[in-house]
Each structure stands twice: as C-alpha cells, then as structure tokens.
Design a protein around this motif. Structure first.
Motif, PDB file in Angstrom:
ATOM      1  N   ALA A 153      -2.058 -41.405  18.301  1.00 52.56           N
ATOM      2  CA  ALA A 153      -3.099 -41.318  17.285  1.00 52.56           C
ATOM      3  C   ALA A 153      -3.551 -42.728  16.955  1.00 52.56           C
ATOM      4  CB  ALA A 153      -2.565 -40.619  16.041  1.00 52.56           C
ATOM      5  N   LEU A 204      -5.235 -37.646  19.521  1.00 59.35           N
ATOM      6  CA  LEU A 204      -5.032 -36.601  18.520  1.00 59.35           C
ATOM      7  C   LEU A 204      -6.333 -36.137  17.881  1.00 59.35           C
ATOM      8  CD1 LEU A 204      -3.130 -34.907  16.662  1.00 59.35           C
ATOM      9  CD2 LEU A 204      -3.040 -36.920  15.159  1.00 59.35           C
ATOM     10  N   ASP A 205      -7.273 -37.058  17.638  1.00 62.19           N
ATOM     11  CA  ASP A 205      -8.449 -36.746  16.827  1.00 62.19           C
ATOM     12  C   ASP A 205      -9.275 -35.595  17.379  1.00 62.19           C
ATOM     13  OD1 ASP A 205      -7.734 -38.678  15.066  1.00 62.19           O
ATOM     14  OD2 ASP A 205      -9.333 -40.098  15.567  1.00 62.19           O
ATOM     15  N   TRP A 238      -8.341 -32.901  18.703  1.00 63.36           N
ATOM     16  CA  TRP A 238      -7.740 -31.626  18.290  1.00 63.36           C
ATOM     17  C   TRP A 238      -7.916 -31.390  16.800  1.00 63.36           C
ATOM     18  CZ3 TRP A 238      -6.456 -28.595  22.206  1.00 63.36           C
ATOM     19  CH2 TRP A 238      -6.258 -29.203  23.453  1.00 63.36           C
ATOM     20  N   VAL A 239      -7.714 -32.439  16.011  1.00 65.11           N
ATOM     21  CA  VAL A 239      -7.857 -32.312  14.558  1.00 65.11           C
ATOM     22  C   VAL A 239      -9.287 -31.942  14.189  1.00 65.11           C
ATOM     23  CG1 VAL A 239      -7.739 -33.585  12.380  1.00 65.11           C
ATOM     24  CG2 VAL A 239      -5.935 -33.859  14.088  1.00 65.11           C
ATOM     25  N   ASP A 240     -10.253 -32.483  14.930  1.00 71.00           N
ATOM     26  CA  ASP A 240     -11.658 -32.196  14.645  1.00 71.00           C
ATOM     27  C   ASP A 240     -12.066 -30.782  15.053  1.00 71.00           C
ATOM     28  OD1 ASP A 240     -11.923 -34.757  13.683  1.00 71.00           O
ATOM     29  OD2 ASP A 240     -12.844 -35.560  15.507  1.00 71.00           O
ATOM     30  N   ASP A 300      -8.478 -25.674  13.134  1.00 67.65           N
ATOM     31  CA  ASP A 300      -8.153 -25.595  11.703  1.00 67.65           C
ATOM     32  C   ASP A 300      -6.637 -25.654  11.533  1.00 67.65           C
ATOM     33  OD1 ASP A 300     -10.805 -25.383  10.854  1.00 67.65           O
ATOM     34  OD2 ASP A 300     -10.816 -23.221  11.247  1.00 67.65           O
ATOM     35  N   PHE A 301      -6.125 -26.863  11.398  1.00 65.64           N
ATOM     36  CA  PHE A 301      -4.694 -27.031  11.160  1.00 65.64           C
ATOM     37  C   PHE A 301      -4.456 -26.965   9.656  1.00 65.64           C
ATOM     38  CE2 PHE A 301      -5.404 -29.205  15.260  1.00 65.64           C
ATOM     39  CZ  PHE A 301      -4.520 -28.462  16.038  1.00 65.64           C
ATOM     40  N   GLU A 326       1.255 -28.719   7.746  1.00 64.17           N
ATOM     41  CA  GLU A 326       1.999 -29.676   8.544  1.00 64.17           C
ATOM     42  C   GLU A 326       3.484 -29.458   8.337  1.00 64.17           C
ATOM     43  OE1 GLU A 326       2.420 -33.837   6.246  1.00 64.17           O
ATOM     44  OE2 GLU A 326       0.363 -33.391   6.895  1.00 64.17           O
ATOM     45  N   TYR A 338       1.116 -30.527  13.116  1.00 61.39           N
ATOM     46  CA  TYR A 338       0.034 -29.853  12.418  1.00 61.39           C
ATOM     47  C   TYR A 338      -0.152 -28.479  13.053  1.00 61.39           C
ATOM     48  CZ  TYR A 338      -0.641 -34.684  11.061  1.00 61.39           C
ATOM     49  OH  TYR A 338      -0.417 -35.956  10.602  1.00 61.39           O
ATOM     50  N   THR A 392      -1.851 -24.357  12.992  1.00 62.45           N
ATOM     51  CA  THR A 392      -2.855 -23.401  12.547  1.00 62.45           C
ATOM     52  C   THR A 392      -2.160 -22.137  12.059  1.00 62.45           C
ATOM     53  OG1 THR A 392      -3.114 -22.194  14.624  1.00 62.45           O
ATOM     54  CG2 THR A 392      -4.345 -24.254  14.395  1.00 62.45           C
ATOM     55  N   THR A 441       1.036 -32.437  17.852  1.00 60.84           N
ATOM     56  CA  THR A 441       1.671 -33.630  17.303  1.00 60.84           C
ATOM     57  C   THR A 441       1.656 -34.724  18.350  1.00 60.84           C
ATOM     58  OG1 THR A 441       3.611 -34.484  16.113  1.00 60.84           O
ATOM     59  CG2 THR A 441       4.050 -33.069  18.006  1.00 60.84           C
TER      60      THR A 441
END
Length: 310
Positions: free
Chosen positions: A23, A39-40, A42-44, A47-48, A51, A62, A64, A71
């Motif tokens: 990350a 990582l970004d 996936w985060v974007d 909907d996680f 954590e 993180y 869903t 991770t």
C-alpha cells in the motif's frame, strides 16, 4: 452497523482473500512524489465494510459483507510468509475454505511478454536458495554458469499450483479487456522481440521469486537455467513475494486454493544498446498499466471465485 457480541467473537469467514504486496503507506518517499499502491484499486472498487486486525500481519484485513477480503502482505518473501502465517493461524478469521489470490506487478522477459501483459502462475520458483560461485565453481564445474542447485536441499524449491484452478481462472481472464498505453507501447518498440512489441495479453507460466530486484541479460539466463533444472516450464514473471506466500499456504494445506496474478511493468533486461542501469534509469516501468491490468484480471477472477463459493 453495530455488531453483536457474538459477531465480534466469532471468526470472520472468507471465500476469497486478495493479497496485494504493498500500500502507499509502505513507502517512504519525498512529499512531492506519489507512492504506488497495489491495495488502492481494491479499496476503490469494493465495499469493504469492516476490518479485522490480526497480530503479526502487515496490515488489517478489510472485508466485505459477501466474503471477500483484502490485505497487503508487505514486500518480499519474509513479509509475505509472516503475514500469511499470521492470517492462517488467526482465530479472528476462518480461511478453511478460502481461495487466496495474489494480485500485483512483476518484471518479465521480452521474448514472452509485453508491458501490460498479465500472467497467471502455474509454478512458483525460489531464486534465492541456490549456490553462487565467484570463480566459476572450481575444477569440473561449468565455468560459464556461476550458479548451481543447492547441494544439500531437502527438496526442489518449486511449488506447482493447482492446474484445474489455474485453467478455470485463465478462462475468466481471457474474457477481460486489457488497457493499453501509448507511452508503454512506444517503449516496447526498442526491443527486437515480436512479443515485446505486441499488445497486452493474458498468459500462463512460471513465476520466479527473489528478494533482490535484479536486471540484466546474464542474470535472466541464470534464472532461465534454474527454472529449467526444476522442470518448471517457461518463466514468464519475476517478483518478490509468491514463494513466501506459497510456503505458508503449503504448511497449512491450502496451496491448492492459491492463484497468482501478475501484471508486467518492466522487462527484466535492457533493450539493445543499453546497459542495465541505463535501462532502469531511462524508463520501462509501466507501473500504472501493469497495476490496472492486474486488477482487471484479478477482480474478474475474484468475482468468479466468490460467486462459485456463494
């Protein structure tokens, strides 16, 4: 959403765990330089909602509400193996039926890849556990080759992945539209190999894992020799985490549920007329293109695996 006491105390069951290496916060860069992040993406896109913090892991997991987790393992074999071991042993998680998907970037030989190509690994080879000679190996040795297999190895340092799972993932991957980039394409024209000059595509082959960022034709020939000696096929990518990840999964009996998806961001040797240092200093790092295409392919595979587990 407020969790009940039972929900907090029960292990979080996952169908798929996505394993990028890094990350943005894993890097110490000047303030005016943006840090890369596997990582970004996936985060974007997902909907996680929660954590899960696991002692010994590199970062939180993180998750869903639909059984998908992500991770970053940390860069390198030690980080990857330590994180996976912590996660697999954690009472906070139930990974007994989970699929594990590495999604990241890699280097590749120009005779089998182009920038932005994406490869699924069918074998994971360790580059570091071997002999290296400073003088050609001495009398009776092949003096043209400065490496050899580790004499006292308990086994060959290669993991062969689940063929059926790789084939199933490849069927999904081949239906994914890959991005292209004019600047990366122009850079590829420096190379003589037809494959290097092609458009991004999806393929399968061995990945070679080592803790050093090596670059150059002579080293690439040594890597090729090592992979051939292990009868692991053709090496298509080089990276820093997968042997650590595979080692931990094998110890816990989960290797047959592992996939590695890697987007190519650089060639592992210079173009004609360049030194290795000039090659790395002058460009050839198609990071955004490799990250984007790795995410496109890996997310398609993750969604397929998650729906299959539902």
């Amino acid at each position: 959403m407020k969790q009940s006491s039972a929900e907090r105390d029960s292990p979080r069951s996952l169908d798929v765990l996505i394993l990028p290496a890094f990350a943005a916060e894993d890097f110490a860069l000047p303030d005016d330089e943006d840090a890369p992040s596997e990582l970004d993406y996936w985060v974007d896109a997902y909907d996680f909602e929660r954590e899960v913090r696991v002692p010994g892991a590199n970062a939180p997991v993180y998750v869903t509400d639909h059984g998908v987790g992500v991770t970053p393992t940390g860069m390198g074999k030690v980080e990857a193996a330590t994180t996976l071991t912590a996660l697999l042993a954690a009472p906070e998680l139930d990974l007994s039926d989970a699929y594990f998907v590495t999604a990241g970037v890699a280097g590749a030989p120009p005779n089998v890849a182009t920038l932005g190509a994406v490869f699924l690994a069918d074998a994971v080879v360790d580059w570091d556990l071997k002999h290296r000679w400073s003088d050609g190996g001495g009398p009776g040795a092949d003096e043209t080759r400065p490496i050899d297999l580790l004499k006292y190895r308990p086994r060959d340092y290669v993991y062969r992945l689940n063929d059926d799972l790789v084939e199933s993932a490849l069927n999904v991957a081949e239906g994914v539209e890959l991005a292209a980039d004019e600047e990366a394409s122009a850079y590829c024209q420096r190379y003589d190999e037809a494959t290097a000059r092609s458009s991004p595509f999806v393929g399968v082959g061995a990945t070679v894992c080592g803790d050093e960022f090596w670059h150059g034709r002579a080293l690439a020939e040594q890597v090729e020799w090592l992979v051939e000696r292990y009868d692991a096929g053709v090496y298509v990518t080089s990276e820093m985490e997968d042997f650590g990840t595979a080692s931990a999964l094998a110890r816990f009996g989960a290797l047959d549920r592992y996939l590695s998806v890697r987007g190519v961001v650089n060639f592992d040797r210079p173009a004609p007329g360049e030194t290795p240092r000039e090659s790395m200093d002058d460009g050839g790092l198609a990071l955004e293109l490799g990250l984007e295409n790795a995410f496109r392919v890996a997310s398609g595979i993750v969604d397929h695996l998650a729906s299959r587990s539902a």
